[in-house]
Design a protein around this motif. Structure first.
Motif, PDB file in Angstrom:
ATOM      1  N   LEU A  29      51.255  86.996  92.018  1.00 24.74           N
ATOM      2  CA  LEU A  29      49.806  86.588  91.631  1.00 24.74           C
ATOM      3  C   LEU A  29      49.511  85.189  92.183  1.00 24.74           C
ATOM      4  N   ALA A  30      50.444  84.623  92.442  1.00 23.50           N
ATOM      5  CA  ALA A  30      50.182  83.098  93.108  1.00 23.50           C
ATOM      6  C   ALA A  30      49.901  83.063  94.410  1.00 23.50           C
ATOM      7  N   ASP A  31      50.148  84.489  95.290  1.00 26.37           N
ATOM      8  CA  ASP A  31      49.876  84.844  96.555  1.00 26.37           C
ATOM      9  C   ASP A  31      48.423  85.541  96.689  1.00 26.37           C
ATOM     10  N   LEU A  32      47.859  86.036  95.703  1.00 26.91           N
ATOM     11  CA  LEU A  32      46.626  86.609  95.782  1.00 26.91           C
ATOM     12  C   LEU A  32      45.499  85.763  96.330  1.00 26.91           C
ATOM     13  N   ASN A  33      44.260  86.402  96.526  1.00 30.49           N
ATOM     14  CA  ASN A  33      43.031  85.801  97.107  1.00 30.49           C
ATOM     15  C   ASN A  33      42.030  86.257  96.513  1.00 30.49           C
ATOM     16  N   VAL A  34      40.874  85.596  96.289  1.00 29.22           N
ATOM     17  CA  VAL A  34      39.604  86.075  95.882  1.00 29.22           C
ATOM     18  C   VAL A  34      39.256  87.238  96.556  1.00 29.22           C
ATOM     19  N   GLY A  35      38.885  88.193  95.469  1.00 32.44           N
ATOM     20  CA  GLY A  35      38.706  89.623  96.051  1.00 32.44           C
ATOM     21  C   GLY A  35      39.449  90.580  96.119  1.00 32.44           C
ATOM     22  N   ASP A  36      40.863  90.196  95.693  1.00 26.84           N
ATOM     23  CA  ASP A  36      41.941  90.875  95.131  1.00 26.84           C
ATOM     24  C   ASP A  36      41.543  91.427  93.695  1.00 26.84           C
TER      25      ASP A  36
ATOM     26  N   LYS B 230      43.700  75.717  91.424  1.00 26.86           N
ATOM     27  CA  LYS B 230      45.126  75.198  91.197  1.00 26.86           C
ATOM     28  C   LYS B 230      45.028  74.351  90.013  1.00 26.86           C
ATOM     29  N   ILE B 231      46.003  74.504  89.121  1.00 26.35           N
ATOM     30  CA  ILE B 231      46.041  73.497  87.856  1.00 26.35           C
ATOM     31  C   ILE B 231      47.138  72.583  87.794  1.00 26.35           C
ATOM     32  N   THR B 232      48.407  73.030  88.112  1.00 24.79           N
ATOM     33  CA  THR B 232      49.401  72.270  88.371  1.00 24.79           C
ATOM     34  C   THR B 232      50.244  72.667  89.814  1.00 24.79           C
ATOM     35  N   HIS B 233      51.250  72.085  90.103  1.00 19.33           N
ATOM     36  CA  HIS B 233      52.310  72.611  91.086  1.00 19.33           C
ATOM     37  C   HIS B 233      52.572  74.250  91.057  1.00 19.33           C
ATOM     38  N   ASP B 234      52.713  74.777  89.846  1.00 14.72           N
ATOM     39  CA  ASP B 234      53.181  75.960  89.799  1.00 14.72           C
ATOM     40  C   ASP B 234      52.070  76.767  88.760  1.00 14.72           C
ATOM     41  N   VAL B 235      50.897  76.289  88.372  1.00 15.33           N
ATOM     42  CA  VAL B 235      50.087  77.114  87.637  1.00 15.33           C
ATOM     43  C   VAL B 235      48.602  77.022  88.311  1.00 15.33           C
ATOM     44  N   LYS B 236      48.072  78.281  88.204  1.00  7.47           N
ATOM     45  CA  LYS B 236      46.783  78.578  88.642  1.00  7.47           C
ATOM     46  C   LYS B 236      45.825  79.370  87.698  1.00  7.47           C
ATOM     47  N   GLN B 237      44.466  78.769  87.824  1.00  7.05           N
ATOM     48  CA  GLN B 237      43.525  79.839  86.982  1.00  7.05           C
ATOM     49  C   GLN B 237      42.794  80.807  87.622  1.00  7.05           C
ATOM     50  N   TYR B 238      42.803  81.842  87.217  1.00 10.65           N
ATOM     51  CA  TYR B 238      42.166  83.022  87.693  1.00 10.65           C
ATOM     52  C   TYR B 238      40.733  83.517  86.824  1.00 10.65           C
ATOM     53  N   LYS B 239      39.775  83.346  87.749  1.00  8.26           N
ATOM     54  CA  LYS B 239      38.463  83.860  87.111  1.00  8.26           C
ATOM     55  C   LYS B 239      38.299  85.116  87.610  1.00  8.26           C
TER      56      LYS B 239
ATOM     57  N   ILE C 231      47.882  80.954  84.514  1.00  7.43           N
ATOM     58  CA  ILE C 231      49.053  81.695  84.562  1.00  7.43           C
ATOM     59  C   ILE C 231      50.128  80.809  85.530  1.00  7.43           C
ATOM     60  N   LYS C 232      51.139  80.546  85.003  1.00  7.68           N
ATOM     61  CA  LYS C 232      52.378  79.922  85.590  1.00  7.68           C
ATOM     62  C   LYS C 232      53.221  80.790  86.524  1.00  7.68           C
ATOM     63  N   SER C 233      53.374  80.529  87.658  1.00  4.08           N
ATOM     64  CA  SER C 233      54.221  81.394  88.629  1.00  4.08           C
ATOM     65  C   SER C 233      55.601  80.936  88.734  1.00  4.08           C
ATOM     66  N   TYR C 234      56.529  81.914  88.465  1.00  4.20           N
ATOM     67  CA  TYR C 234      57.970  81.703  88.800  1.00  4.20           C
ATOM     68  C   TYR C 234      58.281  82.195  90.238  1.00  4.20           C
ATOM     69  N   THR C 235      58.507  81.142  91.145  1.00  2.00           N
ATOM     70  CA  THR C 235      58.621  81.693  92.482  1.00  2.00           C
ATOM     71  C   THR C 235      60.287  81.786  93.082  1.00  2.00           C
ATOM     72  N   ASP C 236      61.018  81.751  91.850  1.00  3.43           N
ATOM     73  CA  ASP C 236      62.371  81.943  92.308  1.00  3.43           C
ATOM     74  C   ASP C 236      62.806  83.272  92.526  1.00  3.43           C
ATOM     75  N   HIS C 237      62.142  84.072  92.064  1.00  6.94           N
ATOM     76  CA  HIS C 237      62.264  85.548  92.329  1.00  6.94           C
ATOM     77  C   HIS C 237      60.972  86.332  92.432  1.00  6.94           C
ATOM     78  N   ASP C 238      60.956  87.507  93.150  1.00  2.00           N
ATOM     79  CA  ASP C 238      60.001  88.178  93.570  1.00  2.00           C
ATOM     80  C   ASP C 238      59.204  89.092  92.624  1.00  2.00           C
ATOM     81  N   GLY C 239      58.719  88.447  91.443  1.00  2.00           N
ATOM     82  CA  GLY C 239      58.386  89.044  90.292  1.00  2.00           C
ATOM     83  C   GLY C 239      56.656  89.177  90.361  1.00  2.00           C
TER      84      GLY C 239
END
Length: 229
Positions: free
Chosen positions: A88-95, A20-29, A75-83
């Protein structure tokens, strides 16, 4: 009649780490496919390897170094719609993600001023990391526009890497260490001393258009303004 076929390769890569980078941004390796290559600043089309999302591709920029043994996206996630970004914000390691080949017009041409709005800063992250690795970052400036201080992606990295050459601009609040306002012609005139250098602009379409026009009016050569077309 001869037709030129463009064959796009696709790759399936497993997520290795999520930070987690900010409240709506995550870094994916993610896993790096064998032989995969890109130039700092480039992007690829990404989809989620789930039945209902496989065809929903979106462009995201690499933020890792080309020589790293993995790929990385911020990646910044826009949670106001199901896009896609909400998924991506709901994914887990291994996905798994589905990646295309690399592409993109934002590539480093020489020292200059980088101007970004929000998630538009992501192409610059990889470029700065590559320059830093070669000890060539000095002399480049980042002007980064966001709504609030909580929205500033990788603020500590930019402050450490760029020092006084990092200028953060907040539209909707005043906070220590940040300018308040918007990046317009007057702001550029006040903060840029040399309009004969290179400029790199990335952000919402309207911002890119307005800033590119302002830079030209202030004396920048059109060919010296790099943005994603």
């Amino acid at each position: 009649m001869t037709t030129n076929l463009i064959i796009t390769m696709t790759y399936i890569s497993k997520i290795l780490e999520i930070e987690k980078i900010t409240h709506d941004v995550k870094q994916y390796k993610v896993e790096k496919p064998e032989g995969y290559s890109f130039i700092p600043g480039q992007a690829t089309e990404v989809a989620i390897n789930k039945l209902e999302w496989k065809e929903e591709k979106r462009p995201f920029t690499f933020t890792s170094l080309p020589e790293a043994d993995h790929l990385e996206f911020v990646i910044k996630s826009y949670t106001d719609h199901d896009g896609v970004t909400k998924q991506l914000a709901d994914l887990n390691v291994g996905d798994e993600l589905i990646l295309d080949d690399s592409w993109g017009a934002i590539q480093y041409k020489g020292k200059g001023v980088f101007i970004a709005g929000g998630a538009g800063v992501t192409p610059f992250i990889g470029i700065f990391k590559a320059l830093e690795a070669k000890d060539e970052l000095l002399g480049n400036t980042l002007i980064f526009a966001n709504k609030t201080a909580d929205d500033v992606i990788l603020e500590s990295y930019f402050r450490k890497a760029l020092g006084h050459d990092f200028i953060s601009v907040l539209e909707k609040e005043q906070a220590g260490g940040h300018q308040n306002g918007m990046i317009d012609k007057d702001f550029l005139k006040a903060h840029v001393k040399d309009f004969s250098q290179e400029f790199y602009v990335c952000g919402p379409d309207k911002m890119v258009q307005d800033i590119s026009q302002a830079l030209e009016e202030l004396g920048a050569e059109p060919d010296a303004i790099t943005f994603e077309k």
